[in-house]
Every structure is written in structure tokens, then in C-alpha cells.
Design a protein around this motif. Structure first.
Motif, PDB file in Angstrom:
ATOM      1  N   VAL A  42      -5.804   2.919  -8.013  1.00  0.00           N
ATOM      2  CA  VAL A  42      -6.136   3.532  -6.728  1.00  0.00           C
ATOM      3  C   VAL A  42      -5.450   4.882  -6.544  1.00  0.00           C
ATOM      4  O   VAL A  42      -6.027   5.795  -5.948  1.00  0.00           O
ATOM      5  CB  VAL A  42      -5.751   2.573  -5.574  1.00  0.00           C
ATOM      6  N   GLY A  43      -4.270   5.068  -7.055  1.00  0.00           N
ATOM      7  CA  GLY A  43      -3.485   6.288  -6.843  1.00  0.00           C
ATOM      8  C   GLY A  43      -4.216   7.561  -7.205  1.00  0.00           C
ATOM      9  O   GLY A  43      -4.230   8.527  -6.414  1.00  0.00           O
ATOM     10  N   PRO A  44      -4.879   7.654  -8.366  1.00  0.00           N
ATOM     11  CA  PRO A  44      -5.580   8.894  -8.719  1.00  0.00           C
ATOM     12  C   PRO A  44      -6.714   9.243  -7.761  1.00  0.00           C
ATOM     13  O   PRO A  44      -7.054  10.412  -7.588  1.00  0.00           O
ATOM     14  CB  PRO A  44      -6.127   8.604 -10.113  1.00  0.00           C
ATOM     15  N   LEU A  45      -7.300   8.218  -7.125  1.00  0.00           N
ATOM     16  CA  LEU A  45      -8.396   8.487  -6.179  1.00  0.00           C
ATOM     17  C   LEU A  45      -7.888   9.191  -4.929  1.00  0.00           C
ATOM     18  O   LEU A  45      -8.640   9.905  -4.267  1.00  0.00           O
ATOM     19  CB  LEU A  45      -9.081   7.173  -5.786  1.00  0.00           C
ATOM     20  N   TRP A  46      -6.647   9.003  -4.574  1.00  0.00           N
ATOM     21  CA  TRP A  46      -6.091   9.624  -3.382  1.00  0.00           C
ATOM     22  C   TRP A  46      -5.823  11.122  -3.601  1.00  0.00           C
ATOM     23  O   TRP A  46      -5.704  11.862  -2.660  1.00  0.00           O
ATOM     24  CB  TRP A  46      -4.766   8.951  -2.989  1.00  0.00           C
ATOM     25  N   GLY A  47      -5.757  11.538  -4.814  1.00  0.00           N
ATOM     26  CA  GLY A  47      -5.465  12.927  -5.112  1.00  0.00           C
ATOM     27  C   GLY A  47      -6.670  13.840  -4.875  1.00  0.00           C
ATOM     28  O   GLY A  47      -6.526  15.054  -4.782  1.00  0.00           O
ATOM     29  N   ARG A  48      -7.877  13.303  -4.791  1.00  0.00           N
ATOM     30  CA  ARG A  48      -9.070  14.114  -4.592  1.00  0.00           C
ATOM     31  C   ARG A  48      -9.209  14.552  -3.150  1.00  0.00           C
ATOM     32  O   ARG A  48      -8.836  13.864  -2.225  1.00  0.00           O
ATOM     33  CB  ARG A  48     -10.320  13.294  -4.935  1.00  0.00           C
ATOM     34  N   LYS A  49      -9.800  15.718  -2.990  1.00  0.00           N
ATOM     35  CA  LYS A  49     -10.070  16.236  -1.645  1.00  0.00           C
ATOM     36  C   LYS A  49     -11.371  15.628  -1.151  1.00  0.00           C
ATOM     37  O   LYS A  49     -12.349  15.587  -1.881  1.00  0.00           O
ATOM     38  CB  LYS A  49     -10.178  17.750  -1.662  1.00  0.00           C
TER      39      LYS A  49
END
Length: 193
Positions: free
Chosen positions: A184-191
Motif C-alpha cells: 500500500v505504501g507506494p500507492l500513497w506516493g502518487r498525486k
């Protein structure tokens, strides 16, 4: 990694909650079993040990008998005592058991006692020399102390076992959180705008 611990909520593992995981339910049962076995196991084991020791000491009081023995050698003088300030010395004595057999042994006697001096010794049913049996109050104290010691020791086994299982469950829960965060963490990095 150490888990964050918020305010203590009693019986939270037993409440209905859509966020409750399988590991929370397992942990609830582990905690319940560990505390049940800790309390009940410790109390029952302690009481059984106390009763066993009391019965053994009562049996000794009934079976062990004083016997008159005679010194087989002159006892050493007061200067030969092993402990400073001691009023007794070790000497060899001989006695006859109930079955008529002769026995010898070492016991503490008054210093400078002569050969043939009568000395009282305690013997068991087989005629062997034993210590004087404990009085009723001494037996009660001794059995209580042994019962407490055995009970605490017996209670420690399920308590420690429960702590070890809970520690393993907590480590597994943290590993699961790490795995989920990696997804889930990498998905939060997207705008998103």
C-alpha cells in the motif's frame, strides 16, 4: 519493531469489531488459557504439595521413635568442637532396633562424655538413624513454604509459555503489517489531483 500501544481497553479482544484480525482472536484465547492455567495450576499444585508434605511429616511423627543408644567411644572435649560456641560434639553410638539388629552411627553429644553414656537418637521403622521429626507447628510452616514455592513455580510455566506465544504472535502481526505496507505504501506516493 515494537507495536504502538494505546490506552488500555478491557476485553477488547472479545468485542465485535470489523478490524479484529484472526491473530487478535488467537491472542485472546492464548491470554485466557495462560491466565487460567497460571492461576488454577499454581493454586492447585501448591495445595497438593502442601498436603503431601504435611502428610509425610505427620507419618514421620507417627513412625519415627526415640531409642536409647550408648556411646562406643569417648566423646572429644569441648576444644574439639567443629563450630565455635557449639555445646555438642560428634561421636559414634550403638543402638538396637525393634527387630533386635544392632546399628551404629554418628550423632551429636555433650563434650567429654564417656563410653557407655546413654544418648537418645531417633530411628525410622527400619532402625536407621534419622533426625527428630518436626513438631506440628514446624510441619505446618515447612509445608506451607514448600507449597507456596511449588505453586509459584508451577504457575510460572504457563505464564512464561503464554508470554512466549504472545510475543511470537506480535512479531507475526508486525511482519504482516510490513508486508501490507509494502503493497500500500507506494500507492500513497502518487498525486491524486
Amino acid at each position: 519493531m515494537v507495536a504502538f500501544r494505546g490506552p488500555k481497553v478491557w476485553l477488547w479482544r472479545w468485542r465485535r469489531n470489523p478490524l479484529r484480525r484472526r491473530s487478535d482472536r488467537i491472542e485472546a484465547w492464548v491470554v485466557l488459557a495462560a491466565w487460567t492455567f497460571t492461576v488454577l495450576g499454581g493454586v492447585v499444585t501448591g495445595l497438593l504439595a502442601t498436603r503431601s508434605v504435611e502428610q509425610n511429616l505427620d507419618r514421620q511423627r507417627i513412625e519415627w521413635r526415640p531409642v536409647v543408644a550408648q556411646l562406643t567411644e569417648d566423646a572429644p572435649g569441648a576444644a574439639a568442637t567443629s563450630a565455635p560456641g557449639s555445646t555438642r560434639v560428634w561421636a559414634e553410638v550403638r543402638w538396637t532396633a525393634r527387630d533386635g539388629s544392632a546399628h551404629t552411627g554418628q550423632t551429636r553429644v555433650a563434650p567429654a562424655s564417656a563410653v557407655g553414656t546413654p544418648v537418645t537418637v531417633w530411628t525410622d521403622t527400619d532402625g536407621r538413624m534419622v533426625t527428630e521429626p518436626a513438631t506440628r507447628s514446624e510441619a505446618r510452616v515447612r509445608s506451607s513454604l514448600i507449597g507456596v514455592l511449588v505453586g509459584v513455580t508451577a504457575a510460572g510455566v504457563p505464564f512464561v509459555g503464554g508470554r512466549l506465544v504472545r510475543g511470537r504472535l506480535e512479531r507475526r502481526r508486525m511482519e504482516e503489517w510490513d508486508e501490507e505496507w509494502e503493497r500500500v505504501g507506494p500507492l500513497w506516493g502518487r498525486k491524486t489531483w
